[in-house]
Design a protein around this motif. Structure first.
Motif, mmCIF file in Angstrom:
data_model
loop_
_atom_site.group_PDB
_atom_site.id
_atom_site.type_symbol
_atom_site.label_atom_id
_atom_site.label_comp_id
_atom_site.label_asym_id
_atom_site.label_seq_id
_atom_site.Cartn_x
_atom_site.Cartn_y
_atom_site.Cartn_z
ATOM 1 N N LEU A 233 0.832 -1.210 0.000
ATOM 2 C CA LEU A 233 0.000 0.000 0.000
ATOM 3 C C LEU A 233 0.865 1.258 0.000
ATOM 4 O O LEU A 233 0.544 2.254 -0.664
ATOM 5 C CB LEU A 233 -0.927 0.000 1.215
ATOM 6 C CG LEU A 233 -2.050 -1.042 1.211
ATOM 7 C CD1 LEU A 233 -2.873 -0.934 2.483
ATOM 8 C CD2 LEU A 233 -2.944 -0.889 -0.020
ATOM 9 N N ARG A 234 1.978 1.221 0.714
ATOM 10 C CA ARG A 234 2.881 2.377 0.708
ATOM 11 C C ARG A 234 3.544 2.557 -0.655
ATOM 12 O O ARG A 234 3.763 3.682 -1.104
ATOM 13 C CB ARG A 234 3.928 2.237 1.809
ATOM 14 C CG ARG A 234 3.362 2.394 3.215
ATOM 15 C CD ARG A 234 4.460 2.649 4.241
ATOM 16 N NE ARG A 234 5.385 1.524 4.309
ATOM 17 C CZ ARG A 234 5.181 0.445 5.064
ATOM 18 N NH1 ARG A 234 4.082 0.345 5.807
ATOM 19 N NH2 ARG A 234 6.074 -0.528 5.102
ATOM 20 N N LEU A 235 3.841 1.445 -1.324
ATOM 21 C CA LEU A 235 4.387 1.550 -2.675
ATOM 22 C C LEU A 235 3.361 2.183 -3.615
ATOM 23 O O LEU A 235 3.714 3.012 -4.464
ATOM 24 C CB LEU A 235 4.792 0.167 -3.192
ATOM 25 C CG LEU A 235 5.233 0.115 -4.661
ATOM 26 C CD1 LEU A 235 6.419 1.042 -4.921
ATOM 27 C CD2 LEU A 235 5.562 -1.312 -5.084
ATOM 28 N N LEU A 236 2.098 1.811 -3.465
ATOM 29 C CA LEU A 236 1.050 2.407 -4.301
ATOM 30 C C LEU A 236 0.995 3.918 -4.114
ATOM 31 O O LEU A 236 0.803 4.667 -5.082
ATOM 32 C CB LEU A 236 -0.304 1.785 -3.973
ATOM 33 C CG LEU A 236 -0.564 0.382 -4.532
ATOM 34 C CD1 LEU A 236 -1.900 -0.138 -4.016
ATOM 35 C CD2 LEU A 236 -0.550 0.389 -6.056
ATOM 36 N N ASP A 237 1.145 4.388 -2.887
ATOM 37 C CA ASP A 237 1.152 5.836 -2.645
ATOM 38 C C ASP A 237 2.298 6.513 -3.403
ATOM 39 O O ASP A 237 2.120 7.576 -4.015
ATOM 40 C CB ASP A 237 1.292 6.124 -1.150
ATOM 41 C CG ASP A 237 0.047 5.751 -0.351
ATOM 42 O OD1 ASP A 237 -1.032 5.650 -0.971
ATOM 43 O OD2 ASP A 237 0.150 5.579 0.870
ATOM 44 N N ALA A 238 3.474 5.905 -3.359
ATOM 45 C CA ALA A 238 4.627 6.464 -4.066
ATOM 46 C C ALA A 238 4.416 6.406 -5.572
ATOM 47 O O ALA A 238 4.782 7.339 -6.310
ATOM 48 C CB ALA A 238 5.893 5.705 -3.675
ATOM 49 N N PHE A 239 3.830 5.313 -6.021
ATOM 50 C CA PHE A 239 3.538 5.141 -7.448
ATOM 51 C C PHE A 239 2.589 6.232 -7.927
ATOM 52 O O PHE A 239 2.779 6.811 -9.006
ATOM 53 C CB PHE A 239 2.898 3.766 -7.625
ATOM 54 C CG PHE A 239 3.363 3.029 -8.845
ATOM 55 C CD1 PHE A 239 4.693 2.686 -8.979
ATOM 56 C CD2 PHE A 239 2.474 2.674 -9.852
ATOM 57 C CE1 PHE A 239 5.132 1.990 -10.097
ATOM 58 C CE2 PHE A 239 2.904 1.979 -10.961
ATOM 59 C CZ PHE A 239 4.230 1.633 -11.084
ATOM 60 N N ASP A 240 1.559 6.499 -7.139
ATOM 61 C CA ASP A 240 0.573 7.516 -7.516
ATOM 62 C C ASP A 240 1.198 8.906 -7.553
ATOM 63 O O ASP A 240 0.871 9.726 -8.427
ATOM 64 C CB ASP A 240 -0.604 7.494 -6.545
ATOM 65 C CG ASP A 240 -1.460 6.241 -6.695
ATOM 66 O OD1 ASP A 240 -1.346 5.566 -7.727
ATOM 67 O OD2 ASP A 240 -2.230 5.942 -5.757
ATOM 68 N N ALA A 241 2.079 9.191 -6.609
ATOM 69 C CA ALA A 241 2.754 10.493 -6.610
ATOM 70 C C ALA A 241 3.628 10.644 -7.850
ATOM 71 O O ALA A 241 3.682 11.729 -8.468
ATOM 72 C CB ALA A 241 3.599 10.636 -5.344
ATOM 73 N N LEU A 242 4.303 9.580 -8.228
ATOM 74 C CA LEU A 242 5.145 9.626 -9.427
ATOM 75 C C LEU A 242 4.296 9.820 -10.672
ATOM 76 O O LEU A 242 4.624 10.647 -11.540
ATOM 77 C CB LEU A 242 5.955 8.331 -9.529
ATOM 78 C CG LEU A 242 6.807 8.161 -10.793
ATOM 79 C CD1 LEU A 242 7.819 9.288 -10.924
ATOM 80 C CD2 LEU A 242 7.489 6.802 -10.804
ATOM 81 N N ARG A 243 3.214 9.079 -10.772
ATOM 82 C CA ARG A 243 2.345 9.230 -11.949
ATOM 83 C C ARG A 243 1.746 10.624 -12.028
ATOM 84 O O ARG A 243 1.612 11.194 -13.120
ATOM 85 C CB ARG A 243 1.224 8.192 -11.912
ATOM 86 C CG ARG A 243 1.683 6.791 -12.304
ATOM 87 C CD ARG A 243 0.491 5.864 -12.491
ATOM 88 N NE ARG A 243 -0.407 6.356 -13.503
ATOM 89 C CZ ARG A 243 -1.731 6.420 -13.389
ATOM 90 N NH1 ARG A 243 -2.323 6.057 -12.250
ATOM 91 N NH2 ARG A 243 -2.463 6.866 -14.373
ATOM 92 N N ALA A 244 1.396 11.216 -10.891
ATOM 93 C CA ALA A 244 0.851 12.577 -10.900
ATOM 94 C C ALA A 244 1.884 13.556 -11.432
ATOM 95 O O ALA A 244 1.555 14.483 -12.207
ATOM 96 C CB ALA A 244 0.417 12.978 -9.492
#
Length: 471
Positions: A158-169
């Motif tokens: 779940l923490r990786l998903l947060d980082a992934f979403d920030a990168l995609r944004a």
């Protein structure tokens, strides 16, 4: 150092008096000095173990096989671990033989000894509350360890998903910023056809979105657990109703939609959920690596390379070449990608090495997955904050490259034919003249037609009807 004596089937050993762990952990520390990484270095796993032990105690008490006083002490001791206490006593190496038994016993001993203190007894007084008989009641390493891994990996995922979403944004923001910047697309490093820099960045986001979806599916697989399976899936030494009860308590404690595997014998030996997670992480790593390869190439130069974009300068690039700045952020992310791909091979090999009713190699699966999740998360945040957000473009240079590129002839192919287009391309290559200039000189198209055909919006996306542009 003051010690206390504890015994097991191999004999007696001295245990540090102030340690909450016991003799099994002492032996594990002596046997496994491999990675230098302790359980305490992975707090998600420590928390998962404490949560499982708490749920097991509650289920056992509910079913009448655990004394309420012991249950209360175990639950309270687990609560202290969940609040962050006692983690320094989770000391066994992440790499270990025994299919995770050392990890499970480390947790059993720490919780038992703290529970003994809460009952007013000294550490090691196991006649009053025992690590195996009470804390590990109705359990086996073979169902506790994989369940703990799943809970811990889910939290890290779940923490990786947060980082992934920030990168995609951040990438999406650049796609919007560069939406009107015309550039030359390339295939096999050769000039292809025009596109926009915004399209190039938007593609990165689309690729990463697919991996995000795969990662979500893998995390859902981790919600299928085998608690109650005990040793090999038959549920030996657990009371009737235990499997349902422990799942219910664990779901409440974690807030996760946990479900019991439909076949516990199969689930005890199956590591497929870990393989699927590893595959999703590998795919993420491959895409991130590809993005970073592109960023390094597009920013190469600044004068003898592509020079299409500028990465934010992060540090001096050379101890001998003044003024040199290297793409250090994409480089470090590339290296994380290499590591994750290698970790996936380890997981694959360990998963297929299982024998009969158990896979003994889950510790290396766990260690590999935790490293992949942790390092990918750091890589995503580093790429977002130290690179993507600061990228700038060189639009005038990019435009000049498009208009001077032989690849522009592809856009004229529907209007002048393939044979003429090939001849013009060869002539432009030899003479150094522009494609549009030569077509106009030969009278194959008028200036008005060229202006219409070579409009950026027609060059970078399919028009409804190509024939309309030629009149």
């Amino acid at each position: 150092m003051k010690t206390r004596m504890e015994h097991d089937l191999l004999g007696e050993r001295a245990v540090p008096e102030d340690a909450y762990y016991g003799i099994h952990t002492v032996r594990a520390r002596e046997n496994f000095w491999i990675s230098g990484a302790r359980l305490a270095d992975y707090p998600d796993l420590v928390l998962a173990l404490a949560t499982i032990k708490q749920a097991a105690a509650l289920a056992n008490c509910e079913l009448g096989v655990l004394d309420p006083g012991k249950c209360g002490a175990i639950v309270q001791a687990c609560g202290e671990v969940l609040d962050g206490s006692l983690h320094e006593h989770f000391v066994v190496d992440m790499m270990q033989g025994g299919a995770g038994t050392s990890t499970n016993m480390n947790a059993n001993e720490v919780i038992a000894n703290r529970a003994l203190e809460l009952l007013g007894r000294p550490r090691g007084a196991y006649a009053w509350l025992h690590p195996n008989e009470d804390v590990n009641l109705s359990q086996s390493t073979n169902d506790v360890y994989p369940c703990a891994l799943k809970l811990a990996l889910h939290a890290a995922g779940l923490r990786l998903l947060d980082a992934f979403d920030a990168l995609r944004a951040a990438i999406d923001a650049k796609a919007v910023e560069f939406a009107a910047v015309l550039k030359m697309g390339r295939t096999q490093l050769q000039d292809a056809v025009p596109m926009t820099l915004g399209q190039e960045f938007a593609t990165y986001s689309v690729m990463l979105a697919a991996d995000r979806a795969a990662l979500l599916r893998a995390l859902d697989r981790l919600c299928e657990i085998s608690l109650g399976a005990t040793a090999i899936g038959t549920g030996i030494n657990s009371p009737p109703g235990y499997t349902r009860a422990v799942r219910r308590h664990l779901a409440r404690l974690t807030g996760l939609p946990l479900r019991t595997a439909p076949d516990l014998v199969a689930a005890t030996q199956d590591t497929d959920a870990f393989v699927e997670l590893s595959a999703a992480l590998k795919s993420c790593a491959i895409k991130l690596g590809k993005v970073c390869n592109d960023l390094r190439m597009l920013s190469s130069g600044p004068r003898a390379g592509f020079g299409e974009i500028n990465l934010p300068p992060m540090q001096a690039g050379s101890s001998i070449m003044p003024g040199k700045v290297n793409p250090v952020i994409p480089e470090v992310v590339n290296q994380v990608a290499f590591e994750v791909i290698g970790n996936d091979l380890v997981v694959t090999q360990a998963a297929q090495a299982g024998q009969l009713q158990l896979n003994a190699f889950e510790p290396v699966i766990a260690f590999s997955l935790f490293k992949s999740l942790t390092h990918l998360r750091a890589a995503c945040y580093t790429l977002e904050t130290r690179c993507i957000s600061g990228i700038t473009a060189n639009p005038e240079y990019l435009k000049s490259v498009v208009h001077g590129s032989i690849g522009l002839v592809t856009a004229l192919n529907p209007y002048i034919g393939y044979a003429r287009a090939s001849a013009i391309a060869r002539e432009a290559q030899v003479s150094g003249r522009g494609i549009a200039e030569l077509v106009l000189q030969k009278g194959w198209l008028s200036q008005a037609q060229l202006d219409e055909i070579l409009r950026p919006e027609l060059l970078t996306r399919p028009p409804a009807d190509l024939s309309e542009a030629a009149g």
